[in-house]
Design a protein around this motif. Structure first.
Motif, short mmCIF file in Angstrom:
data_model
loop_
_atom_site.label_atom_id
_atom_site.label_comp_id
_atom_site.label_asym_id
_atom_site.label_seq_id
_atom_site.Cartn_x
_atom_site.Cartn_y
_atom_site.Cartn_z
N ARG A 65 0.95 -1.27 -0.27
CA ARG A 65 -0.20 -0.39 -0.19
C ARG A 65 0.59 1.38 -0.36
NH1 ARG A 65 -3.18 1.16 3.79
NH2 ARG A 65 -2.03 -1.16 5.62
N LEU A 68 1.92 2.10 -3.69
CA LEU A 68 1.39 2.30 -4.60
C LEU A 68 0.37 3.97 -3.61
CD1 LEU A 68 -1.70 0.13 -4.23
CD2 LEU A 68 -0.94 0.59 -7.10
N ARG A 69 1.27 4.37 -2.32
CA ARG A 69 0.30 5.55 -2.51
C ARG A 69 2.21 6.51 -2.49
NH1 ARG A 69 -0.30 9.23 2.13
NH2 ARG A 69 0.68 11.14 1.87
N ARG A 71 3.64 5.81 -5.48
CA ARG A 71 3.89 5.75 -7.02
C ARG A 71 2.82 7.13 -7.06
NH1 ARG A 71 5.46 2.29 -10.65
NH2 ARG A 71 3.81 2.43 -12.20
N ARG A 72 1.47 7.00 -6.55
CA ARG A 72 0.87 8.52 -6.44
C ARG A 72 1.07 9.75 -6.57
NH1 ARG A 72 -3.13 5.35 -3.44
NH2 ARG A 72 -2.77 6.24 -1.52
N ASP A 73 1.81 9.81 -5.37
CA ASP A 73 2.76 10.83 -5.26
C ASP A 73 3.80 11.52 -6.03
OD1 ASP A 73 1.34 10.98 -3.10
OD2 ASP A 73 3.00 10.79 -1.23
N ARG A 74 4.50 10.27 -6.70
CA ARG A 74 5.80 10.14 -7.84
C ARG A 74 4.88 9.49 -8.89
NH1 ARG A 74 11.46 9.73 -6.06
NH2 ARG A 74 11.36 10.02 -8.43
N PRO A 75 4.23 9.79 -9.73
CA PRO A 75 4.18 9.04 -10.81
C PRO A 75 5.32 8.50 -11.93
CG PRO A 75 2.94 10.70 -10.67
CD PRO A 75 3.23 11.33 -9.61
N TYR A 90 -4.00 -5.33 -4.13
CA TYR A 90 -3.29 -4.06 -4.63
C TYR A 90 -2.49 -4.15 -5.28
CZ TYR A 90 -4.67 -2.39 -0.11
OH TYR A 90 -6.06 -1.29 0.87
N ARG A 93 -3.03 -3.82 -8.55
CA ARG A 93 -3.76 -1.99 -8.33
C ARG A 93 -2.01 -1.74 -9.98
NH1 ARG A 93 -6.46 -0.06 -3.41
NH2 ARG A 93 -5.19 1.77 -4.32
N ASP A 97 -0.81 0.08 -13.42
CA ASP A 97 -0.47 1.78 -13.45
C ASP A 97 0.55 1.68 -14.16
OD1 ASP A 97 0.69 3.93 -13.46
OD2 ASP A 97 0.54 3.84 -11.33
N ARG A 99 2.56 3.37 -15.30
CA ARG A 99 3.18 4.70 -15.31
C ARG A 99 4.80 3.91 -14.96
NH1 ARG A 99 -0.19 8.76 -13.24
NH2 ARG A 99 -0.14 6.68 -12.20
#
Length: 221
Positions: A65, A68-69, A71-75, A90, A93, A97, A99
């Motif tokens: 988790r 994932l967080r 990668r949300r903050d740093r795509p 997870y 998910r 992604d 990217r």
């Protein structure tokens, strides 16, 4: 190449630090919990991260988790999950992604240092390093569409299953990069993996091949 590691096992994290240091990596930080890992990613801006699925305090899914967080903050942040477990929800998910580089290896199945460091480098530059055991647990079989592939398309898919990128496939088959691209596009089409597919199409294609051949091909890293 700067690395941040999330691993609570002191022996393993120390071993990784020594191993990676001897292979030309810079281990910028090792953290044993999710908040510490996220803070280290923000501070050190690593080229690639290594994350265990289960971290304190509950040892369930904190690590993945946190990945994932991050990668949300740093795509596009490259993440190599290194764990004894496959966390299906997870992990699915994370794979969806596309990217940036993604890897998921099982600790007990990493048998050679060179393979591991090669997998880490591939993830760092945007590639994929997946253990077939992980793929098989994550993705469902859609019948047996491999029968629809031409002999050349099967050759291309077999090399994909061995972890080769498009350039390496072209070199091995003595064809152009453009031809490889077209063959892979045809493979995706015949396997029902459209551009809008929510999963990672290359991984799904490899799964179809491994299922057909009993998982006997080498791990694609």
């Amino acid at each position: 190449m700067r690395v941040v590691i999330a691993e609570d096992n002191v022996l393993l994290s120390s071993g990784l630090e020594l191993l990676l240091g001897s292979q030309g990596f810079e281990v910028a930080a090792i953290r044993d919990d999710a908040p510490g890992f996220l803070a280290a990613v923000e501070t050190h801006r690593p080229d690639v991260t290594i994350v265990d699925v289960r971290l304190p305090p509950t040892f369930r899914d904190e690590g993945i988790r946190a990945a994932l967080r991050a990668r949300r903050d740093r795509p596009g942040l490259p993440v190599l999950v290194l764990s004894q477990y496959v966390e299906q929800e997870y992990a699915g998910r994370l794979l969806s992604d596309t990217r940036g580089g993604i890897g998921y290896l099982l600790k007990d199945r990493v048998s050679r240092i060179a393979e591991f460091t090669d997998a880490l480098r591939r993830v760092a530059v945007g590639g994929t390093a997946m253990d077939p055991e992980v793929i098989a647990q994550l993705l469902a079989v859609r019948g047996d569409p491999v029968d629809a592939l031409t002999p050349r398309e099967r050759e291309v898919l077999a090399l994909m299953a061995e972890g080769h990128d498009n350039a390496a496939i072209a070199q091995r088959l003595f064809i152009t990069d453009n031809a490889v691209h077209k063959h892979i596009g045809s493979v995706f089409l015949k396997l029902g993996l459209s551009a809008g597919d929510s999963g990672h199409r290359r991984v799904r294609a490899v799964l179809a091949y491994l299922r057909r051949h009993g998982g006997t091909k080498p791990s694609p890293f």
